[in-house]
Design a protein around this motif. Sequence first.
Motif, PDB file in Angstrom:
ATOM      1  N   THR A  79      -7.894  -2.185  -4.071  1.00 46.21           N
ATOM      2  CA  THR A  79      -6.564  -1.910  -3.541  1.00 46.21           C
ATOM      3  C   THR A  79      -6.524  -0.507  -3.254  1.00 46.21           C
ATOM      4  O   THR A  79      -5.691  -0.297  -2.074  1.00 46.21           O
ATOM      5  CB  THR A  79      -5.361  -2.387  -4.568  1.00 46.21           C
ATOM      6  OG1 THR A  79      -5.910  -3.565  -5.019  1.00 46.21           O
ATOM      7  CG2 THR A  79      -3.987  -2.745  -3.905  1.00 46.21           C
ATOM      8  N   GLY A  80      -6.846   0.453  -3.963  1.00 49.03           N
ATOM      9  CA  GLY A  80      -6.797   1.946  -3.682  1.00 49.03           C
ATOM     10  C   GLY A  80      -7.320   2.234  -2.168  1.00 49.03           C
ATOM     11  O   GLY A  80      -6.932   3.087  -1.472  1.00 49.03           O
ATOM     12  N   LEU A  81      -8.935   1.628  -2.294  1.00 50.15           N
ATOM     13  CA  LEU A  81      -9.418   2.109  -1.028  1.00 50.15           C
ATOM     14  C   LEU A  81      -8.689   1.494   0.469  1.00 50.15           C
ATOM     15  O   LEU A  81      -8.592   2.064   1.459  1.00 50.15           O
ATOM     16  CB  LEU A  81     -10.940   1.587  -1.005  1.00 50.15           C
ATOM     17  CG  LEU A  81     -11.589   2.288  -2.145  1.00 50.15           C
ATOM     18  CD1 LEU A  81     -12.927   1.464  -2.331  1.00 50.15           C
ATOM     19  CD2 LEU A  81     -11.706   3.729  -2.135  1.00 50.15           C
ATOM     20  N   PHE A 129      -8.255  -2.751  -8.775  1.00 53.17           N
ATOM     21  CA  PHE A 129      -7.399  -1.828  -8.467  1.00 53.17           C
ATOM     22  C   PHE A 129      -7.829  -0.823  -7.452  1.00 53.17           C
ATOM     23  O   PHE A 129      -7.326  -0.236  -6.772  1.00 53.17           O
ATOM     24  CB  PHE A 129      -7.084  -0.960  -9.813  1.00 53.17           C
ATOM     25  CG  PHE A 129      -5.875  -1.236 -10.695  1.00 53.17           C
ATOM     26  CD1 PHE A 129      -6.056  -2.198 -11.801  1.00 53.17           C
ATOM     27  CD2 PHE A 129      -4.628  -0.661 -10.468  1.00 53.17           C
ATOM     28  CE1 PHE A 129      -4.960  -2.529 -12.332  1.00 53.17           C
ATOM     29  CE2 PHE A 129      -3.681  -1.214 -11.035  1.00 53.17           C
ATOM     30  CZ  PHE A 129      -3.607  -1.966 -11.954  1.00 53.17           C
ATOM     31  N   ILE A 130      -9.323  -0.356  -7.789  1.00 52.63           N
ATOM     32  CA  ILE A 130      -9.999   0.438  -7.037  1.00 52.63           C
ATOM     33  C   ILE A 130      -9.958  -0.005  -5.450  1.00 52.63           C
ATOM     34  O   ILE A 130      -9.731   0.783  -4.529  1.00 52.63           O
ATOM     35  CB  ILE A 130     -11.424   0.394  -7.589  1.00 52.63           C
ATOM     36  CG1 ILE A 130     -11.326   1.436  -8.992  1.00 52.63           C
ATOM     37  CG2 ILE A 130     -12.455   1.357  -6.638  1.00 52.63           C
ATOM     38  CD1 ILE A 130     -12.615   1.791  -9.352  1.00 52.63           C
ATOM     39  N   PHE A 147       0.812  -1.040   0.123  1.00 52.14           N
ATOM     40  CA  PHE A 147       0.066  -0.096   0.016  1.00 52.14           C
ATOM     41  C   PHE A 147       0.824   1.359  -0.074  1.00 52.14           C
ATOM     42  O   PHE A 147       0.420   2.291  -0.335  1.00 52.14           O
ATOM     43  CB  PHE A 147      -0.873  -0.050   1.253  1.00 52.14           C
ATOM     44  CG  PHE A 147      -1.893  -1.225   1.241  1.00 52.14           C
ATOM     45  CD1 PHE A 147      -2.575  -1.365   0.071  1.00 52.14           C
ATOM     46  CD2 PHE A 147      -2.005  -2.177   2.196  1.00 52.14           C
ATOM     47  CE1 PHE A 147      -3.532  -2.675  -0.115  1.00 52.14           C
ATOM     48  CE2 PHE A 147      -3.177  -3.023   2.004  1.00 52.14           C
ATOM     49  CZ  PHE A 147      -3.600  -3.221   0.988  1.00 52.14           C
ATOM     50  N   GLY A 163      -5.692   0.870   0.514  1.00 46.66           N
ATOM     51  CA  GLY A 163      -4.493   1.772   0.911  1.00 46.66           C
ATOM     52  C   GLY A 163      -4.869   3.029   1.651  1.00 46.66           C
ATOM     53  O   GLY A 163      -4.023   3.430   2.529  1.00 46.66           O
ATOM     54  N   ILE A 164      -6.115   3.708   1.308  1.00 45.71           N
ATOM     55  CA  ILE A 164      -6.456   4.612   2.129  1.00 45.71           C
ATOM     56  C   ILE A 164      -6.763   4.279   3.357  1.00 45.71           C
ATOM     57  O   ILE A 164      -6.338   5.068   4.573  1.00 45.71           O
ATOM     58  CB  ILE A 164      -7.518   5.553   1.196  1.00 45.71           C
ATOM     59  CG1 ILE A 164      -7.124   6.013   0.121  1.00 45.71           C
ATOM     60  CG2 ILE A 164      -8.071   6.401   2.197  1.00 45.71           C
ATOM     61  CD1 ILE A 164      -8.387   6.691  -0.675  1.00 45.71           C
TER      62      ILE A 164
END
Lengths: 207, 204
Positions: free
Chosen positions: B189-191, B186-187, B18, B193-194
């Motif tokens: 993983t991004g969330l 991807f989305i 992340f 990460g946040i």
Amino acid sequence: MNLKKTFLPLFNPLSKDNPVIVQVLGICSALAVTAKMEPALVMTISVTAVLALANVIISLLRNTIPQSIRIIVQLVVVAALVVVVDQVLKAYNYEVSKALSVFIGLIITNCIIMGRLEAFALGNKPWPAFLDGIGNGLGYGIILLIVSFFRELFGSGTLFGVQIFPQSWYEAGYMNNGMMILPPMALIVVACIIWVHRAYNKDLQEK
Amino acid sequence: MENLNLFIRSIFVDNMIFAYFLGMCSFLAVSKNVKTAFGLGVAVTFVLLIALPVCWTINHYILTPGALSWLGEEYADADLSFLGLIMFIAVIAALVQILEMVIEKYSPGLYNSLGIFLPLIAVNCAILGAVLFMQQREFSNAWTATVYGAGSGIGWLLAISCLAAIRERLNVKAVPAPLRGIGITFIITGLMGIAFMSFLGIKL
């Protein structure tokens, strides 16, 4: 027709067979260096150079490499090329080399390189392999530049370090979106690119 | 205390996935079911745990400028740091080869389920990445490097297991057609990460 076929390896990876958003290779570096445009551009050039040269070398050696040790041979060729790129960058553009930190070294383990060597260079002549290397490097670069364009423009209000939004906007209350600089936003920007790309290329959609 | 802090930080704050996006390729490809994902995570952790102290030793006694002084006076100003990348990748490739043979002998089930991704650990960026970060941060002893390797590995294991669990549930949901498969991953993983960013600033 013949000309078109010759240059197929060069143009195909730009959109239809893009290494990042279609083949899903080389994601690590594509996401990590895109907070600013300058490192993204340098990374594109480095990866394209390493990929094209490695493709040519492996393609020349393809009939002499024993099947069982090919991964090690590929790693050695790529590692040697990356060491050269690393040293050149340190000598001529130290600032960017610092900003990219470990990611230049990580070109060795970039899946685009190993993927293209395995899938293309081992079975083709040097000239198509060279075009394939350049094509995939550019396809990777396009995505990097699009992502870093949005992240730098909205995150810092600059492009290549030059201020884009006039000072009067900031005085009127405009603020940079600090969120765009954070690592997770790179993933979400790439996801949006995939979304748009697949909405136009229906045959790429997964069921 | 210092080491415990480093351990916790490398799991949550400096998470390989992340914070640095290292090892994304196998992360995205193998996270379709929890069991295989967990097996790969354990294998990666194991390689990291061994690779880091070995590479630290090589870096400290052979590669850094002046490191060869233990050989004698005349080697004191040798600087072999440009050989770093090749030495590290060789160590990692050798370790993965050994690991592959050990797993094949003692756990054929896991060996079969990991398939091609076991040899590909050698080109997993998380491992070379951790080694290069170790070199960059100039850890003072091999023990610290081991702790960092263990922490990074466990962080990676945690991330891939979480994503695999979410993707298993996602199979039965209606996702917009262009986003299906890789886009939605991807989305997510991004969330995630946040969410992981809320650990920022943890200190023991």
